[in-house]
Design an enzyme around this catalytic site. Structure first.
Site, PDB file in Angstrom:
ATOM      1  N   LYS A  48       0.820  -1.214   0.000  1.00 42.14           N
ATOM      2  CA  LYS A  48       0.000   0.000   0.000  1.00 42.14           C
ATOM      3  C   LYS A  48       0.856   1.267   0.000  1.00 42.14           C
ATOM      4  O   LYS A  48       2.059   1.234   0.294  1.00 42.14           O
ATOM      5  CB  LYS A  48      -0.945  -0.001   1.209  1.00 42.14           C
ATOM      6  CG  LYS A  48      -2.134  -0.942   1.021  1.00 42.14           C
ATOM      7  CD  LYS A  48      -3.160  -0.807   2.130  1.00 42.14           C
ATOM      8  CE  LYS A  48      -4.405  -1.636   1.823  1.00 42.14           C
ATOM      9  NZ  LYS A  48      -5.403  -1.580   2.907  1.00 42.14           N
TER      10      LYS A  48
ATOM     11  N   ARG B 115      -3.324 -10.180   5.116  1.00 43.74           N
ATOM     12  CA  ARG B 115      -3.910 -10.145   3.776  1.00 43.74           C
ATOM     13  C   ARG B 115      -2.815  -9.626   2.837  1.00 43.74           C
ATOM     14  O   ARG B 115      -2.417  -8.468   2.926  1.00 43.74           O
ATOM     15  CB  ARG B 115      -5.148  -9.244   3.750  1.00 43.74           C
ATOM     16  CG  ARG B 115      -5.850  -9.177   2.402  1.00 43.74           C
ATOM     17  CD  ARG B 115      -7.086  -8.281   2.483  1.00 43.74           C
ATOM     18  NE  ARG B 115      -7.786  -8.220   1.202  1.00 43.74           N
ATOM     19  CZ  ARG B 115      -7.504  -7.349   0.235  1.00 43.74           C
ATOM     20  NH1 ARG B 115      -6.539  -6.458   0.415  1.00 43.74           N
ATOM     21  NH2 ARG B 115      -8.187  -7.364  -0.897  1.00 43.74           N
TER      22      ARG B 115
END
Length: 273
Positions: A221, A255
């Site tokens: 991210k 995740r």
């Protein structure tokens, strides 16, 4: 700490990895990469072989500023992939990344095991009753606004207290419906600035007080690649470093786009316990 996935008890005492399969054309890292049966099956087989316990399938990009996708289009993208994966991997535990109750319902009826909702049931009032009906584990994430508007909603008086209060309220609502197989996702990158993401990360262990498993979604991210001055493609090492840190703070599910590396974090951390 366990999850009941289609009658199978998953022990989260040892953290698990949830592999990411984006079947959207515009995801921030792998958008458009998995667009036919061959590439989808190859990637999922790879993630399962590398140790993924769950595969999270998303048909609606939740990156900042993501375009609207209709419910019909989301189902059109998603259901054939769910059916394809269950035909080829009958024991697979599929998580479906959606905030729509109809998409959740049809996915669970098709054989999915978990629903992963970025809105914690706020975007669709029928989501929690739907999950309760099917008795599926449910990931509830913190977000403000929508993926298109969320970065306009980053003002908090006390970030940690407000996010914890949000989960306390959503858990209470879920419990009144008989929903107890809940998973908490603080929502890194969703209605949070770079600095706020690291503030949450630093205090991640506080979320354990909620009494439910903790899922962390930080893989590649912008909170990583912007801090390092690189790109999503160059953020694997940073993702691995922060995955290791989250495990020290009590993360139960990672995740991740890169299953092998995330699984190795878990394996090495287990050596230190």
């Amino acid at each position: 700490m366990t999850l009941n996935c289609k009658g199978i008890l998953i022990d989260l005492t040892i953290p698990k990895v949830m592999g990411i399969l984006n079947i959207t054309p515009d995801s921030f890292y792998d958008g458009g990469r998995y667009k036919n049966e061959k590439t989808i099956l190859s990637q999922v087989e790879k993630m399962l072989n590398e140790g993924a316990t769950f595969i999270d399938v998303g048909a609606y990009s939740s990156r900042p500023g993501a375009d609207f996708v209709s419910e019909i289009e989301e189902l059109k993208r998603l259901l054939p992939v769910v059916q394809l994966l269950l035909r080829n991997f009958p024991d697979i535990l599929l998580s479906i990344d959606t905030f729509r109750s109809k998409v959740a319902k049809e996915s669970l009826e098709a054989g999915a095991a978990i629903i992963n909702d970025i809105s914690a049931g706020i975007q669709d009032g029928e989501m929690l009753p739907t999950i309760a009906k099917y008795k599926a584990p449910y990931v509830m994430m913190h977000m403000r606004g929508t993926p298109k508007t969320m970065q306009q909603h980053t003002q908090y008086d006390d970030l940690l207290i407000e996010v914890l209060s949000f989960f306390s309220e959503r858990i209470a609502v879920a419990n009144t419906l008989g929903l107890h197989d809940l998973i908490i996702d603080p929502g890194f990158g969703f209605a949070k600035t770079l600095e706020q993401n690291y503030e949450l990360l630093q205090h991640l262990d506080r979320f354990k007080t909620l009494g439910h498993p903790l899922l962390v979604g930080i893989s590649r991210k912008s909170m990583i690649y912007k801090a390092l001055g690189t790109s999503a493609q160059g953020a694997l090492n940073g993702s691995t470093a922060l995955h290791t840190y989250t495990l020290t703070k009590g993360a139960n599910i990672l995740r991740a786009h890169d299953v092998k590396e995330a699984r190795e974090c878990v394996q090495l951390m287990q050596r230190l316990i």
